[in-house]
Enzyme design. Structure first.
Site, PDB file in Angstrom:
ATOM      1  CG  ASP A 102      72.901  67.324  20.669  1.00  0.00           C
ATOM      2  OD1 ASP A 102      74.070  67.612  21.098  1.00  0.00           O
ATOM      3  OD2 ASP A 102      71.875  67.425  20.946  1.00  0.00           O
ATOM      4  CG  ASP A 113      67.928  69.350  15.714  1.00  0.00           C
ATOM      5  OD1 ASP A 113      68.892  68.444  16.115  1.00  0.00           O
ATOM      6  OD2 ASP A 113      67.352  70.060  16.422  1.00  0.00           O
TER       7      ASP A 113
HETATM    8  N1  GLY Z   1      69.388  66.944  20.257  1.00  0.00           N
HETATM    9  C1  GLY Z   1      68.811  67.273  21.415  1.00  0.00           C
HETATM   10  C2  GLY Z   1      68.987  66.232  22.523  1.00  0.00           C
HETATM   11  O1  GLY Z   1      69.749  65.360  22.441  1.00  0.00           O
HETATM   12  O2  GLY Z   1      68.490  66.493  23.571  1.00  0.00           O
END
Ligand code: GLY
Length: 394
Positions: free
Chosen positions: A176, A115
């Site tokens: 993601d 992230d």
């Molecule tokens: N990256 C986490 C989500 O999309 O909730």
């Protein structure tokens, strides 16, 4: 930097913008976003008029009026880049700069998880696009090198969640993570470029079902690199289509094509797009998971809708004229729905949009206003405005 703006191809947008031009007034919606940002800033000030830049607006829970704030120092806080990104896009460089600089330390500590990409792209990359500040670039390059340390060459992807290796029984990569490759491409370093391409190729190979719907998590043996299994983490089930995951895939492969110009990524972006579009309800905003048995009484996810709208505006610029026209019409229709009273927060709260789902299995942020829905909604509107501007200049 291969920004989206310099990659526009003329043909597609001239044809594509015809469909909904009368119906979606982008400037009206941008004004709305601006007013909501001002309301948020008022809400974020304390009684003495000061803002605490170390906490970031994350969501407004259903029925609430106030932003839930999260500390940017919390390692798991993956959304800290989105509010600064909104401020950069909305034109408030002074506040954007203050929020952005609180995140600098993240580039210089050992990476916590994938992230880091979301955080730095929203804040420093959006800021760099506005300012071309050399310091911002320096921070982005440090962050990219840090993100790259998650790469396992035996597997060929970045490890998404180091903290969850034991839980999943191996090297986990989540859909993601495709979004975060932009930080590696942006760095302009050959090693980082190769890592990003390897990640995109390996994900393309193992992370999707034969009908091009995505799994959320792929797990690999960290020693041999062998693909072990796929499963979900935030979707309804291991065999269902979690809409935001598919949205990340659509946006991610479109972005990878922007940087690589490799045809296989464009073809794949279109395949995952078609798989998504063919499952959409009439109004263009997906159920949070397309396989939820509660449909049609389940929740929509405006955040996935906004991510896809933004991606489709870009993807429409890389494809043939007829497809471009269709993608742009789809994007405009999605934005029109998101801009309606059913989806805009308006007086209910200072976010832009209602009705997103953060993590249904965990029961968090269900039917909420969520900061990343707002971020991609604003980005989509700005991308469309840029196209309209270029069209009228011709
Ligand atoms: N990256 C986490 C989500 O999309 O909730």
């Amino acid at each position: 930097m291969k920004s989206f703006s310099v990659c526009l191809s003329a043909l597609g947008f001239c044809l594509g913008l015809v469909g909904h031009a009368q119906q979606l007034d982008v400037d009206v919606q941008l004004d709305y976003c601006h007013r909501q940002v001002q309301r948020s800033l008022v809400q974020l000030r304390d009684a003495a008029g000061k803002i605490d830049y170390t906490v970031t607006p994350r969501c407004v829970e259903a029925g609430e009026e106030h932003w839930t704030l999260r500390s940017v120092k919390t390692p798991e806080e993956w959304c800290a880049g989105f509010f600064p990104g909104i401020l950069w896009m909305d034109g408030d460089s002074a506040e954007a700069r203050r929020y952005t600089q609180e995140l600098e330390y993240l580039a210089y500590r050992p990476v916590y998880d994938h992230d880091l990409g979301f955080i730095m792209i929203g804040s420093y990359l959006k800021g760099w696009e506005v300012t071309h500040d050399a310091h911002y670039k320096e921070v982005l390059l440090a962050a990219a090198d840090s993100l790259a340390t998650l790469f396992n060459p035996r597997v060929g992807t970045l490890l998404s969640w180091p903290r969850n290796v034991q839980m999943f029984g191996g090297h986990n990569t989540i859909m993601d993570n495709m979004m975060n490759l932009e930080l590696l491409f942006f760095s302009g370093k050959k090693e980082n470029y190769d890592i990003a391409v390897s990640h995109a190729d390996t994900t393309m190979r193992y992370h999707f079902r034969p009908d091009y719907t995505s799994n959320h998590v792929a797990v690999y043996d960290p020693q041999t690199g062998r693909h072990l299994y796929n499963c979900t983490h935030q979707g309804f089930g291991d065999n269902t289509l979690w809409s935001r995951g598919q949205a990340w895939a659509i946006y991610g492969y479109t972005m990878v094509y922007r940087y690589t110009r490799e045809r296989r990524f464009l073809d794949f972006a279109q395949k995952v797009t078609e798989a998504y579009l063919s499952r959409l309800p009439e109004d263009g905003i997906p159920w949070w998971d397309m396989g939820d048995p509660m449909i049609p009484h389940s929740f929509r996810d405006a955040s996935a809708g906004a991510v896809v709208a933004s991606a489709l505006v870009e993807l429409s610029q890389y494809v043939d004229a007829a497809t471009s026209h269709r993608y742009l019409n789809e994007a405009e229709a999605m934005l029109l729905t998101l801009s309606s009273p059913a989806y805009q927060s308006r007086e209910k709260n200072p976010a832009f949009l209602l009705h997103s789902v953060g993590n249904m299995p965990a029961g968090t942020e269900v039917d909420a206003s969520i900061i990343y829905a707002d971020y991609y909604y604003l980005e989509a509107l700005l991308r469309l405005k840029e196209l309209q501007h270029k069209t009228t200049k011709r």
